[in-house]
Design a protein around this motif. Structure first.
Motif, PDB file in Angstrom:
ATOM      1  N   ALA A  15       1.197  -1.371  -0.007  1.00  0.00           N
ATOM      2  CA  ALA A  15      -0.001   0.153   0.240  1.00  0.00           C
ATOM      3  C   ALA A  15       1.135   1.253   0.472  1.00  0.00           C
ATOM      4  O   ALA A  15       2.120   1.069   0.306  1.00  0.00           O
ATOM      5  N   SER A  16       0.135   2.246  -0.492  1.00  0.00           N
ATOM      6  CA  SER A  16       1.096   3.484  -0.548  1.00  0.00           C
ATOM      7  C   SER A  16       0.850   4.527   0.703  1.00  0.00           C
ATOM      8  O   SER A  16       0.587   3.691   1.038  1.00  0.00           O
ATOM      9  N   GLN A  17       1.823   4.971   0.381  1.00  0.00           N
ATOM     10  CA  GLN A  17       1.842   6.032   1.375  1.00  0.00           C
ATOM     11  C   GLN A  17       0.627   7.103   1.625  1.00  0.00           C
ATOM     12  O   GLN A  17       0.023   7.894   2.508  1.00  0.00           O
ATOM     13  N   ASP A  18       0.524   6.926   0.138  1.00  0.00           N
ATOM     14  CA  ASP A  18      -1.126   8.468   0.175  1.00  0.00           C
ATOM     15  C   ASP A  18      -1.982   7.439   0.729  1.00  0.00           C
ATOM     16  O   ASP A  18      -2.929   8.508   1.863  1.00  0.00           O
ATOM     17  N   ARG A  19      -1.995   5.868   0.933  1.00  0.00           N
ATOM     18  CA  ARG A  19      -3.887   5.226   1.157  1.00  0.00           C
ATOM     19  C   ARG A  19      -3.340   5.307   2.898  1.00  0.00           C
ATOM     20  O   ARG A  19      -3.883   5.458   3.415  1.00  0.00           O
ATOM     21  N   TYR A  20      -2.020   5.527   3.438  1.00  0.00           N
ATOM     22  CA  TYR A  20      -1.922   5.653   5.227  1.00  0.00           C
ATOM     23  C   TYR A  20      -1.915   6.756   5.731  1.00  0.00           C
ATOM     24  O   TYR A  20      -3.443   7.446   6.502  1.00  0.00           O
ATOM     25  N   THR A  21      -1.528   7.672   4.252  1.00  0.00           N
ATOM     26  CA  THR A  21      -2.650   9.227   5.135  1.00  0.00           C
ATOM     27  C   THR A  21      -4.005   9.394   5.188  1.00  0.00           C
ATOM     28  O   THR A  21      -4.555  10.195   5.684  1.00  0.00           O
ATOM     29  N   SER A  22      -3.889   9.011   3.941  1.00  0.00           N
ATOM     30  CA  SER A  22      -5.585   8.875   3.505  1.00  0.00           C
ATOM     31  C   SER A  22      -6.620   8.884   4.725  1.00  0.00           C
ATOM     32  O   SER A  22      -7.488   8.978   5.584  1.00  0.00           O
ATOM     33  N   ILE A  23      -6.033   7.426   5.867  1.00  0.00           N
ATOM     34  CA  ILE A  23      -7.232   6.566   6.225  1.00  0.00           C
ATOM     35  C   ILE A  23      -6.708   7.740   7.652  1.00  0.00           C
ATOM     36  O   ILE A  23      -7.376   7.244   8.637  1.00  0.00           O
ATOM     37  N   HIS A  24      -6.017   8.500   8.103  1.00  0.00           N
ATOM     38  CA  HIS A  24      -4.784   8.697   8.758  1.00  0.00           C
ATOM     39  C   HIS A  24      -6.203   9.946   9.310  1.00  0.00           C
ATOM     40  O   HIS A  24      -6.420  10.169   9.851  1.00  0.00           O
ATOM     41  N   HIS A  25      -6.321  10.508   8.151  1.00  0.00           N
ATOM     42  CA  HIS A  25      -6.378  12.012   7.797  1.00  0.00           C
ATOM     43  C   HIS A  25      -8.497  11.494   8.339  1.00  0.00           C
ATOM     44  O   HIS A  25      -8.455  12.767   9.011  1.00  0.00           O
ATOM     45  N   LEU A  26      -8.803  10.486   8.374  1.00  0.00           N
ATOM     46  CA  LEU A  26     -10.258  10.630   7.971  1.00  0.00           C
ATOM     47  C   LEU A  26     -10.031   9.706  10.075  1.00  0.00           C
ATOM     48  O   LEU A  26     -10.707  10.165  10.924  1.00  0.00           O
ATOM     49  N   MET A  27      -9.606   8.863  10.296  1.00  0.00           N
ATOM     50  CA  MET A  27      -9.174   9.137  12.030  1.00  0.00           C
ATOM     51  C   MET A  27      -8.745  10.310  12.709  1.00  0.00           C
ATOM     52  O   MET A  27      -9.622  10.054  13.782  1.00  0.00           O
ATOM     53  N   GLY A  28      -8.223  11.450  12.079  1.00  0.00           N
ATOM     54  CA  GLY A  28      -8.228  12.478  13.059  1.00  0.00           C
ATOM     55  C   GLY A  28      -9.536  13.224  12.898  1.00  0.00           C
ATOM     56  O   GLY A  28      -9.880  14.052  13.667  1.00  0.00           O
ATOM     57  N   SER A  29     -10.173  12.469  11.719  1.00  0.00           N
ATOM     58  CA  SER A  29     -11.760  13.808  11.664  1.00  0.00           C
ATOM     59  C   SER A  29     -12.698  13.052  12.720  1.00  0.00           C
ATOM     60  O   SER A  29     -13.370  13.864  13.441  1.00  0.00           O
ATOM     61  N   ILE A  30     -12.457  11.543  13.436  1.00  0.00           N
ATOM     62  CA  ILE A  30     -13.070  11.338  13.950  1.00  0.00           C
ATOM     63  C   ILE A  30     -13.015  11.350  15.174  1.00  0.00           C
ATOM     64  O   ILE A  30     -14.006  11.596  16.082  1.00  0.00           O
ATOM     65  N   LEU A  31     -11.183  11.808  15.480  1.00  0.00           N
ATOM     66  CA  LEU A  31     -11.578  11.694  17.144  1.00  0.00           C
ATOM     67  C   LEU A  31     -11.680  13.588  17.442  1.00  0.00           C
ATOM     68  O   LEU A  31     -12.211  13.847  18.601  1.00  0.00           O
ATOM     69  N   ALA A  32     -11.471  14.341  16.377  1.00  0.00           N
ATOM     70  CA  ALA A  32     -11.944  15.506  16.358  1.00  0.00           C
ATOM     71  C   ALA A  32     -13.765  15.637  16.659  1.00  0.00           C
ATOM     72  O   ALA A  32     -13.847  16.586  17.751  1.00  0.00           O
ATOM     73  N   PHE A  33     -14.281  14.589  16.133  1.00  0.00           N
ATOM     74  CA  PHE A  33     -15.911  14.568  16.243  1.00  0.00           C
ATOM     75  C   PHE A  33     -15.727  14.008  17.937  1.00  0.00           C
ATOM     76  O   PHE A  33     -16.634  14.725  17.855  1.00  0.00           O
ATOM     77  N   LEU A  34     -15.357  12.960  18.121  1.00  0.00           N
ATOM     78  CA  LEU A  34     -15.689  12.811  19.503  1.00  0.00           C
ATOM     79  C   LEU A  34     -15.572  13.806  20.492  1.00  0.00           C
ATOM     80  O   LEU A  34     -15.785  13.375  21.381  1.00  0.00           O
ATOM     81  N   LEU A  35     -14.267  14.224  20.199  1.00  0.00           N
ATOM     82  CA  LEU A  35     -14.038  14.899  21.422  1.00  0.00           C
ATOM     83  C   LEU A  35     -14.416  16.843  21.195  1.00  0.00           C
ATOM     84  O   LEU A  35     -13.226  17.381  21.746  1.00  0.00           O
ATOM     85  N   ARG A  36     -14.761  16.870  20.479  1.00  0.00           N
ATOM     86  CA  ARG A  36     -15.216  18.221  19.974  1.00  0.00           C
ATOM     87  C   ARG A  36     -15.626  19.315  21.666  1.00  0.00           C
ATOM     88  O   ARG A  36     -15.763  19.947  21.597  1.00  0.00           O
ATOM     89  N   GLY A  37     -15.892  18.362  22.383  1.00  0.00           N
ATOM     90  CA  GLY A  37     -16.145  18.853  23.570  1.00  0.00           C
ATOM     91  C   GLY A  37     -15.746  18.809  24.772  1.00  0.00           C
ATOM     92  O   GLY A  37     -16.089  19.543  25.587  1.00  0.00           O
ATOM     93  N   ASN A  38     -14.342  18.356  24.779  1.00  0.00           N
ATOM     94  CA  ASN A  38     -12.830  18.360  25.200  1.00  0.00           C
ATOM     95  C   ASN A  38     -12.546  19.543  25.757  1.00  0.00           C
ATOM     96  O   ASN A  38     -11.243  19.465  25.299  1.00  0.00           O
ATOM     97  N   GLY A  39     -12.946  20.815  25.947  1.00  0.00           N
ATOM     98  CA  GLY A  39     -12.385  21.621  25.513  1.00  0.00           C
ATOM     99  C   GLY A  39     -12.109  23.192  26.653  1.00  0.00           C
ATOM    100  O   GLY A  39     -13.734  22.986  26.535  1.00  0.00           O
TER     101      GLY A  39
END
Length: 241
Positions: free
Chosen positions: A217-241
Motif C-alpha cells: 500500500a502506498s503512503q498516500d493510502r495511509y495518509t488518507s486513513i490517518h486523516h479520516l481517523m483524525g476527523s473521527i477523533l476531532a468529532f468525538l472530542l469536540r466537547g473536550n475543551g
C-alpha cells in the motif's frame, strides 16, 4: 489547535490493548498533538482497570480473540462491564475492530462470525444522514480491514458505514461513542506486525488479500486513513475543551 483541558487540568486518554502488536498507531501522535496524557491497560499482561473518573476518553483496540472467548480470557467480562459503565458516563469512547465488537456486546448486542473474513485494503460506503450530530463518512473510502466476526447493532446505535463483505462497518451511539470494524490507525509498521503475527489467516478468498498486496500500500493510502481517523477523533472530542 485548542489546548484540550478540563478544570485547568490536562485531558486524559486511556486505551485497552489486547495484544502487543495492536497499539494506538496514528491515534497516538494525534492525541500527543492535542496535549492529552495517555495511559493504557495491557490486558495481555495484567487486567488492571483504571479509575474511570480519572479518564476523559477511552479507546478500545483490536485483537485476534473473540468477545465470546470469556472462558479463555476471563478479563473480557470485567472489560465489558467497564466499557458499559464508561459509556453510561457520557464520556467519549472509540472502539476499533475487536474494540467495536466489545462496545456492541457490552451494550447487549450479539457478536458472531461474519459470512466472510475481510483482510486487506477494501472499500467502505457511507450510510448517509442529514443529522448533524452523526459523524459523516465520505461516500467511499478504501480502508484497512482484519476481521472474521461482526455484530448486530446495539440499541440506539446508528449505522454509519457498510462494505460488500460486511453489513455493519461502523456505528455511533449518542454523540460520544463510535465503533469501527476496520482500522484507520494502521501504519506501515503495524501492518507488518499484523501480517507477521496473523499470517496463517491469509488464505485465498475474495475478501482476503495476499501479504504482498497488503504491504505494498502506498503512503498516500495511509495518509488518507490517518486523516479520516483524525476527523473521527476531532468529532468525538469536540466537547473536550
Amino acid at each position: 489547535m485548542l489546548q484540550l483541558t478540563i478544570s485547568g487540568g490536562i485531558m486524559r486518554a486511556h486505551y485497552f490493548q489486547h495484544v502487543p502488536f495492536e497499539g494506538l498507531g496514528s491515534i497516538e501522535p494525534w492525541l500527543n498533538a492535542a496535549e492529552y496524557e495517555i495511559t493504557h491497560t495491557r490486558l495481555f499482561e495484567a487486567a488492571n482497570f483504571p479509575d474511570d473518573k480519572k479518564i476523559d476518553f477511552l479507546v478500545i483496540m483490536g485483537g485476534p480473540m473473540s468477545v465470546n472467548d470469556e472462558d479463555q480470557f476471563p478479563w473480557l467480562v470485567a472489560e465489558k462491564r467497564f466499557i458499559h459503565e464508561f459509556i453510561g458516563s457520557g464520556k467519549p469512547v472509540l472502539g476499533i475492530c475487536l474494540g467495536a465488537q466489545m462496545i456492541a456486546n457490552a451494550m447487549g448486542a450479539r457478536v458472531f462470525r461474519n459470512p466472510v473474513k475481510e483482510i486487506g485494503w477494501f472499500p467502505i460506503h457511507a450510510i448517509g444522514s442529514n443529522d448533524g450530530s452523526v459523524f459523516g463518512f465520505p461516500p467511499f473510502a478504501t480502508v484497512f480491514h482484519w476481521h472474521g466476526e461482526t455484530f448486530d447493532l446495539p440499541s440506539r446505535a446508528i449505522r454509519l458505514a457498510k462494505s460488500a463483505g460486511c453489513r455493519n462497518q461502523a456505528f455511533q451511539i449518542g454523540q460520544s461513542v463510535i465503533g469501527l470494524q476496520f482500522h484507520l490507525e494502521t501504519t506501515p509498521e503495524s501492518a507488518r506486525e499484523l501480517v507477521f503475527n496473523c499470517r496463517d489467516e491469509l488464505v485465498p478468498s475474495p475478501y482476503i488479500q495476499a501479504e504482498e498486496e497488503i504491504l505494498s500500500a502506498s503512503q498516500d493510502r495511509y495518509t488518507s486513513i490517518h486523516h479520516l481517523m483524525g476527523s473521527i477523533l476531532a468529532f468525538l472530542l469536540r466537547g473536550n475543551g
